[in-house]
Design a protein around this motif. Sequence first.
Motif, PDB file in Angstrom:
ATOM      1  N   PHE A  59       0.815  -1.215   0.000  1.00 25.74           N
ATOM      2  CA  PHE A  59       0.000   0.000   0.000  1.00 25.74           C
ATOM      3  C   PHE A  59       0.850   1.268   0.000  1.00 25.74           C
ATOM      4  O   PHE A  59       0.405   2.312  -0.462  1.00 25.74           O
ATOM      5  CB  PHE A  59      -0.957   0.000   1.195  1.00 25.74           C
ATOM      6  N   VAL A  60       2.069   1.185   0.506  1.00 24.35           N
ATOM      7  CA  VAL A  60       2.948   2.359   0.514  1.00 24.35           C
ATOM      8  C   VAL A  60       3.592   2.576  -0.848  1.00 24.35           C
ATOM      9  O   VAL A  60       3.717   3.712  -1.323  1.00 24.35           O
ATOM     10  CB  VAL A  60       4.034   2.207   1.608  1.00 24.35           C
ATOM     11  N   TYR A  61       3.990   1.485  -1.512  1.00 16.71           N
ATOM     12  CA  TYR A  61       4.798   1.613  -2.728  1.00 16.71           C
ATOM     13  C   TYR A  61       4.046   1.335  -4.030  1.00 16.71           C
ATOM     14  O   TYR A  61       4.559   1.623  -5.111  1.00 16.71           O
ATOM     15  CB  TYR A  61       6.017   0.687  -2.647  1.00 16.71           C
ATOM     16  N   VAL A  62       2.853   0.746  -3.941  1.00 15.10           N
ATOM     17  CA  VAL A  62       2.063   0.482  -5.147  1.00 15.10           C
ATOM     18  C   VAL A  62       0.804   1.345  -5.084  1.00 15.10           C
ATOM     19  O   VAL A  62       0.096   1.322  -4.087  1.00 15.10           O
ATOM     20  CB  VAL A  62       1.686  -1.015  -5.255  1.00 15.10           C
ATOM     21  N   PHE A  63       0.522   2.076  -6.149  1.00 10.06           N
ATOM     22  CA  PHE A  63      -0.529   3.088  -6.095  1.00 10.06           C
ATOM     23  C   PHE A  63      -1.796   2.705  -6.850  1.00 10.06           C
ATOM     24  O   PHE A  63      -2.774   3.432  -6.837  1.00 10.06           O
ATOM     25  CB  PHE A  63       0.016   4.419  -6.645  1.00 10.06           C
ATOM     26  N   ILE A 121      -2.173  -3.845  -6.547  1.00 14.80           N
ATOM     27  CA  ILE A 121      -2.030  -4.317  -5.157  1.00 14.80           C
ATOM     28  C   ILE A 121      -2.693  -5.684  -4.993  1.00 14.80           C
ATOM     29  O   ILE A 121      -2.125  -6.602  -4.388  1.00 14.80           O
ATOM     30  CB  ILE A 121      -2.646  -3.308  -4.170  1.00 14.80           C
ATOM     31  N   ILE A 122      -3.895  -5.832  -5.551  1.00 17.22           N
ATOM     32  CA  ILE A 122      -4.608  -7.110  -5.452  1.00 17.22           C
ATOM     33  C   ILE A 122      -3.835  -8.216  -6.155  1.00 17.22           C
ATOM     34  O   ILE A 122      -3.643  -9.308  -5.606  1.00 17.22           O
ATOM     35  CB  ILE A 122      -6.030  -6.982  -6.048  1.00 17.22           C
ATOM     36  N   LEU A 123      -3.365  -7.935  -7.370  1.00 20.06           N
ATOM     37  CA  LEU A 123      -2.621  -8.937  -8.147  1.00 20.06           C
ATOM     38  C   LEU A 123      -1.333  -9.331  -7.441  1.00 20.06           C
ATOM     39  O   LEU A 123      -1.039 -10.524  -7.276  1.00 20.06           O
ATOM     40  CB  LEU A 123      -2.305  -8.384  -9.545  1.00 20.06           C
ATOM     41  N   PRO A 167      -5.219  -4.018 -17.843  1.00 16.87           N
ATOM     42  CA  PRO A 167      -4.649  -2.735 -18.288  1.00 16.87           C
ATOM     43  C   PRO A 167      -3.168  -2.678 -17.915  1.00 16.87           C
ATOM     44  O   PRO A 167      -2.706  -3.425 -17.054  1.00 16.87           O
ATOM     45  CB  PRO A 167      -5.453  -1.701 -17.495  1.00 16.87           C
ATOM     46  N   GLU A 168      -2.426  -1.799 -18.559  1.00 19.35           N
ATOM     47  CA  GLU A 168      -0.983  -1.683 -18.302  1.00 19.35           C
ATOM     48  C   GLU A 168      -0.721  -1.568 -16.803  1.00 19.35           C
ATOM     49  O   GLU A 168      -1.299  -0.738 -16.113  1.00 19.35           O
ATOM     50  CB  GLU A 168      -0.417  -0.450 -19.012  1.00 19.35           C
ATOM     51  N   THR A 169       0.145  -2.439 -16.294  1.00 15.98           N
ATOM     52  CA  THR A 169       0.413  -2.482 -14.861  1.00 15.98           C
ATOM     53  C   THR A 169       1.718  -1.773 -14.526  1.00 15.98           C
ATOM     54  O   THR A 169       2.621  -1.687 -15.363  1.00 15.98           O
ATOM     55  CB  THR A 169       0.477  -3.941 -14.362  1.00 15.98           C
ATOM     56  N   SER A 170       1.816  -1.277 -13.306  1.00 16.37           N
ATOM     57  CA  SER A 170       3.052  -0.632 -12.852  1.00 16.37           C
ATOM     58  C   SER A 170       4.030  -1.653 -12.286  1.00 16.37           C
ATOM     59  O   SER A 170       5.151  -1.315 -11.915  1.00 16.37           O
ATOM     60  CB  SER A 170       2.725   0.420 -11.773  1.00 16.37           C
ATOM     61  N   LEU A 171       3.598  -2.914 -12.222  1.00 16.97           N
ATOM     62  CA  LEU A 171       4.438  -3.957 -11.649  1.00 16.97           C
ATOM     63  C   LEU A 171       5.432  -4.465 -12.684  1.00 16.97           C
ATOM     64  O   LEU A 171       5.226  -4.338 -13.890  1.00 16.97           O
ATOM     65  CB  LEU A 171       3.566  -5.124 -11.165  1.00 16.97           C
ATOM     66  N   ASN A 172       6.505  -5.080 -12.181  1.00 17.26           N
ATOM     67  CA  ASN A 172       7.542  -5.616 -13.069  1.00 17.26           C
ATOM     68  C   ASN A 172       7.146  -7.014 -13.539  1.00 17.26           C
ATOM     69  O   ASN A 172       7.862  -7.989 -13.338  1.00 17.26           O
ATOM     70  CB  ASN A 172       8.888  -5.655 -12.324  1.00 17.26           C
ATOM     71  N   LEU A 173       5.961  -7.096 -14.175  1.00 23.37           N
ATOM     72  CA  LEU A 173       5.457  -8.355 -14.717  1.00 23.37           C
ATOM     73  C   LEU A 173       5.438  -8.262 -16.239  1.00 23.37           C
ATOM     74  O   LEU A 173       5.193  -7.195 -16.795  1.00 23.37           O
ATOM     75  CB  LEU A 173       4.053  -8.654 -14.198  1.00 23.37           C
TER      76      LEU A 173
END
Length: 252
Positions: A94-98, A103-105, A145-151
């Motif tokens: 919750f602090v680093y993912v917006f 967050i759920i994934l 949709p485009e994710t901010s995660l390194n996936l």
Amino acid sequence: KFNLFIDNLFLIFLIGAVIGSFLNVCIYRLPKNLDIIYTRSSCPKCKKKINWFDNIPLISFIILKFKCRFCKKSISPRYFVVELISASFLCFAFVYVFNYLDIILLSLIFYILVIIFFIDLKHFIIPDCLNFILISLGILKNFFPETSLNLNQDIFQSFLGGVLGYLIIWLLIFFYKKIKKVEAMGLGDAKLLSAMGFLLGIQSIFIILFIAAILGLIFSVPNLISGKSSLKTAIPFGPFLILASIIYFYNF
């Protein structure tokens, strides 16, 4: 605003600890094919049902001094560790993912990996249901949709990664059995690396496998030197694949 942030973070920590309590249920019951939803928790030693006030995440362990209220047998510190890891991770997310979808994934992936880590560590097995959930997430995330995660969200690279992840360990098992006449690893490890391929893409496979092998070597060498184990001693490879995947996720 800072006080509100701290209050929200405390609530998230509590939610994470509750999730960790459920993870502990899965870790204990899935290898035994027991119900994980409807059956009340009981002491593994004396089998008495645990009262609700003795089942408060983190707090009850401290109050009871890691012992069962009834039989006074020690409770594994793993329960406390899993709840603490679960709570800490959710705060981190919750602090680093917006993005809430991210967050759920990320939480689903992480919590499944925690269950696999501790089950394989103790029982040397990885339940297929957990691997198949990870593989499903690895496929479905390509349509998000485009994710901010390194996936990896290139569906072609994702499928190639899934196939290569399974194939490379299957080949290791096959050839090792042909040469040494024993099983080198289980197919659960192959499915787990396949899931990592689906999630992180084909470019991750050899890096994850290399890092996992190094971690396994670091873990094994002290026991080999001390004589506590031999080259024939089985070690669970799943936890090393998981740690290697986390290292890859945050560094590559």
